[in-house]
Design a protein around this motif. Sequence first.
Motif, PDB file in Angstrom:
ATOM      1  N   GLN A   5       1.381  -1.194  -0.093  1.00  0.00           N
ATOM      2  CA  GLN A   5       0.214   0.345  -0.511  1.00  0.00           C
ATOM      3  C   GLN A   5       0.645   0.891  -0.100  1.00  0.00           C
ATOM      4  OE1 GLN A   5      -2.217  -0.594   3.909  1.00  0.00           O
ATOM      5  NE2 GLN A   5      -4.130  -1.359   2.090  1.00  0.00           N
ATOM      6  N   GLU A   6       1.329   1.267   0.995  1.00  0.00           N
ATOM      7  CA  GLU A   6       3.052   2.638   0.684  1.00  0.00           C
ATOM      8  C   GLU A   6       3.569   2.156  -0.680  1.00  0.00           C
ATOM      9  OE1 GLU A   6       6.549   3.698   3.388  1.00  0.00           O
ATOM     10  OE2 GLU A   6       5.287   2.218   4.305  1.00  0.00           O
ATOM     11  N   GLU A   7       4.072   1.239  -0.867  1.00  0.00           N
ATOM     12  CA  GLU A   7       4.397   1.679  -3.111  1.00  0.00           C
ATOM     13  C   GLU A   7       4.013   2.032  -3.749  1.00  0.00           C
ATOM     14  OE1 GLU A   7       7.218   1.869  -5.055  1.00  0.00           O
ATOM     15  OE2 GLU A   7       7.720   1.145  -2.728  1.00  0.00           O
ATOM     16  N   LYS A   8       2.082   1.737  -3.680  1.00  0.00           N
ATOM     17  CA  LYS A   8       0.962   2.191  -4.512  1.00  0.00           C
ATOM     18  C   LYS A   8       0.991   3.975  -3.851  1.00  0.00           C
ATOM     19  CE  LYS A   8      -1.493  -1.979  -5.103  1.00  0.00           C
ATOM     20  NZ  LYS A   8      -2.392  -2.571  -4.486  1.00  0.00           N
ATOM     21  N   VAL A   9       0.846   4.233  -2.305  1.00  0.00           N
ATOM     22  CA  VAL A   9       0.866   5.483  -2.712  1.00  0.00           C
ATOM     23  C   VAL A   9       2.051   6.473  -3.173  1.00  0.00           C
ATOM     24  CG1 VAL A   9       1.202   7.291  -0.469  1.00  0.00           C
ATOM     25  CG2 VAL A   9       0.130   5.379  -0.852  1.00  0.00           C
ATOM     26  N   ARG A  10       3.133   5.863  -2.734  1.00  0.00           N
ATOM     27  CA  ARG A  10       4.314   6.665  -3.648  1.00  0.00           C
ATOM     28  C   ARG A  10       4.734   6.663  -5.267  1.00  0.00           C
ATOM     29  NH1 ARG A  10       8.471   4.529   0.486  1.00  0.00           N
ATOM     30  NH2 ARG A  10       8.237   5.083   2.156  1.00  0.00           N
ATOM     31  N   THR A  11       4.054   5.822  -5.859  1.00  0.00           N
ATOM     32  CA  THR A  11       3.783   5.611  -7.120  1.00  0.00           C
ATOM     33  C   THR A  11       3.187   6.638  -7.510  1.00  0.00           C
ATOM     34  OG1 THR A  11       4.599   3.429  -7.218  1.00  0.00           O
ATOM     35  CG2 THR A  11       3.395   4.145  -8.986  1.00  0.00           C
ATOM     36  N   LEU A  12       1.736   6.532  -6.956  1.00  0.00           N
ATOM     37  CA  LEU A  12       1.097   7.588  -6.957  1.00  0.00           C
ATOM     38  C   LEU A  12       1.299   9.245  -6.852  1.00  0.00           C
ATOM     39  CD1 LEU A  12      -2.252   8.487  -7.971  1.00  0.00           C
ATOM     40  CD2 LEU A  12      -2.329   8.353  -5.307  1.00  0.00           C
ATOM     41  N   GLN A  13       1.873   9.299  -6.444  1.00  0.00           N
ATOM     42  CA  GLN A  13       2.209  10.684  -5.465  1.00  0.00           C
ATOM     43  C   GLN A  13       3.408  11.503  -6.616  1.00  0.00           C
ATOM     44  OE1 GLN A  13       4.441  10.178  -1.686  1.00  0.00           O
ATOM     45  NE2 GLN A  13       2.613  11.251  -0.829  1.00  0.00           N
ATOM     46  N   ARG A  14       4.468  10.120  -7.284  1.00  0.00           N
ATOM     47  CA  ARG A  14       5.324  10.759  -8.616  1.00  0.00           C
ATOM     48  C   ARG A  14       4.431  10.375  -8.771  1.00  0.00           C
ATOM     49  NH1 ARG A  14       8.857   6.263  -5.585  1.00  0.00           N
ATOM     50  NH2 ARG A  14       7.863   4.293  -6.918  1.00  0.00           N
ATOM     51  N   ASN A  15       4.135  10.001  -9.654  1.00  0.00           N
ATOM     52  CA  ASN A  15       2.815  10.294 -10.556  1.00  0.00           C
ATOM     53  C   ASN A  15       2.561  11.899 -10.934  1.00  0.00           C
ATOM     54  OD1 ASN A  15       3.496   8.238 -12.304  1.00  0.00           O
ATOM     55  ND2 ASN A  15       1.554   6.392 -11.870  1.00  0.00           N
ATOM     56  N   ILE A  16       2.098  11.815  -9.839  1.00  0.00           N
ATOM     57  CA  ILE A  16       0.943  13.318  -9.679  1.00  0.00           C
ATOM     58  C   ILE A  16       2.193  14.138  -9.551  1.00  0.00           C
ATOM     59  CG2 ILE A  16       0.455  14.850  -7.647  1.00  0.00           C
ATOM     60  CD1 ILE A  16      -1.956  12.407  -7.211  1.00  0.00           C
ATOM     61  N   LEU A  17       3.359  14.454  -9.108  1.00  0.00           N
ATOM     62  CA  LEU A  17       4.458  15.237  -9.164  1.00  0.00           C
ATOM     63  C   LEU A  17       4.690  15.335 -10.000  1.00  0.00           C
ATOM     64  CD1 LEU A  17       5.617  15.022  -5.499  1.00  0.00           C
ATOM     65  CD2 LEU A  17       4.479  16.231  -5.802  1.00  0.00           C
ATOM     66  N   SER A  18       5.116  14.226 -11.518  1.00  0.00           N
ATOM     67  CA  SER A  18       5.650  14.434 -12.655  1.00  0.00           C
ATOM     68  C   SER A  18       4.365  14.768 -13.754  1.00  0.00           C
ATOM     69  CB  SER A  18       6.411  12.714 -12.677  1.00  0.00           C
ATOM     70  OG  SER A  18       5.182  11.922 -13.661  1.00  0.00           O
ATOM     71  N   ASN A  19       3.386  14.931 -13.396  1.00  0.00           N
ATOM     72  CA  ASN A  19       2.455  15.418 -14.356  1.00  0.00           C
ATOM     73  C   ASN A  19       2.359  17.166 -14.153  1.00  0.00           C
ATOM     74  OD1 ASN A  19       0.287  16.648 -15.738  1.00  0.00           O
ATOM     75  ND2 ASN A  19      -1.050  15.115 -14.753  1.00  0.00           N
ATOM     76  N   PRO A  20       2.807  17.917 -15.371  1.00  0.00           N
ATOM     77  CA  PRO A  20       2.680  19.197 -15.788  1.00  0.00           C
ATOM     78  C   PRO A  20       1.668  20.246 -15.512  1.00  0.00           C
ATOM     79  CG  PRO A  20       4.101  18.206 -17.577  1.00  0.00           C
ATOM     80  CD  PRO A  20       3.321  17.162 -16.793  1.00  0.00           C
ATOM     81  N   GLU A  21       0.478  19.159 -15.714  1.00  0.00           N
ATOM     82  CA  GLU A  21      -0.385  20.298 -15.181  1.00  0.00           C
ATOM     83  C   GLU A  21      -1.375  19.658 -13.930  1.00  0.00           C
ATOM     84  OE1 GLU A  21      -4.183  22.095 -16.779  1.00  0.00           O
ATOM     85  OE2 GLU A  21      -2.833  21.495 -17.595  1.00  0.00           O
TER      86      GLU A  21
END
Length: 144
Positions: A5-21
């Motif tokens: 679960q922690e890894e999924k949260v981190r992956t989601l955070q990375r995706n959000i932070l890397s999205n310019p929009e």
Amino acid sequence: LSYDQEEKVRTLQRNILSNPESWLQRHAAFAVSQIMENTKDSILGLFELVHQREESMLGVLTPEQRAKFALWTLQHKGRITQEAATSNSSSSSSSTVETHQVKKEEQEGERDISYSRHNAANLYILNDKLERVKNELPQSTLAV
């Protein structure tokens, strides 16, 4: 949280932070919150300024004169409002102040809000202007 679960949260955070929009949306949201805060502080500063002017004017009157003045203003409210509106519309000093402000902004290289900029950039420009107005007003002692 479990490791997965922690890894999924981190992956989601990375995706959000890397999205310019999403980056732009976060900055726009932050700018809006700053604008709201500066608007509140500006309104309180204006209230404080009006209060100071009222106190300085009424400070020279005795309590009896204050009561008479309050009664007179109630009786002549319409005339006072009309005179104030006439005075504001015909005042050339306000246009002089506006002209001075425009020249000052041109000298400082002031940016204007533009459709060619992203909303977040325009919000930051607006916030900067509002913050300068707020800084010229007295600090309010009211806690809101």
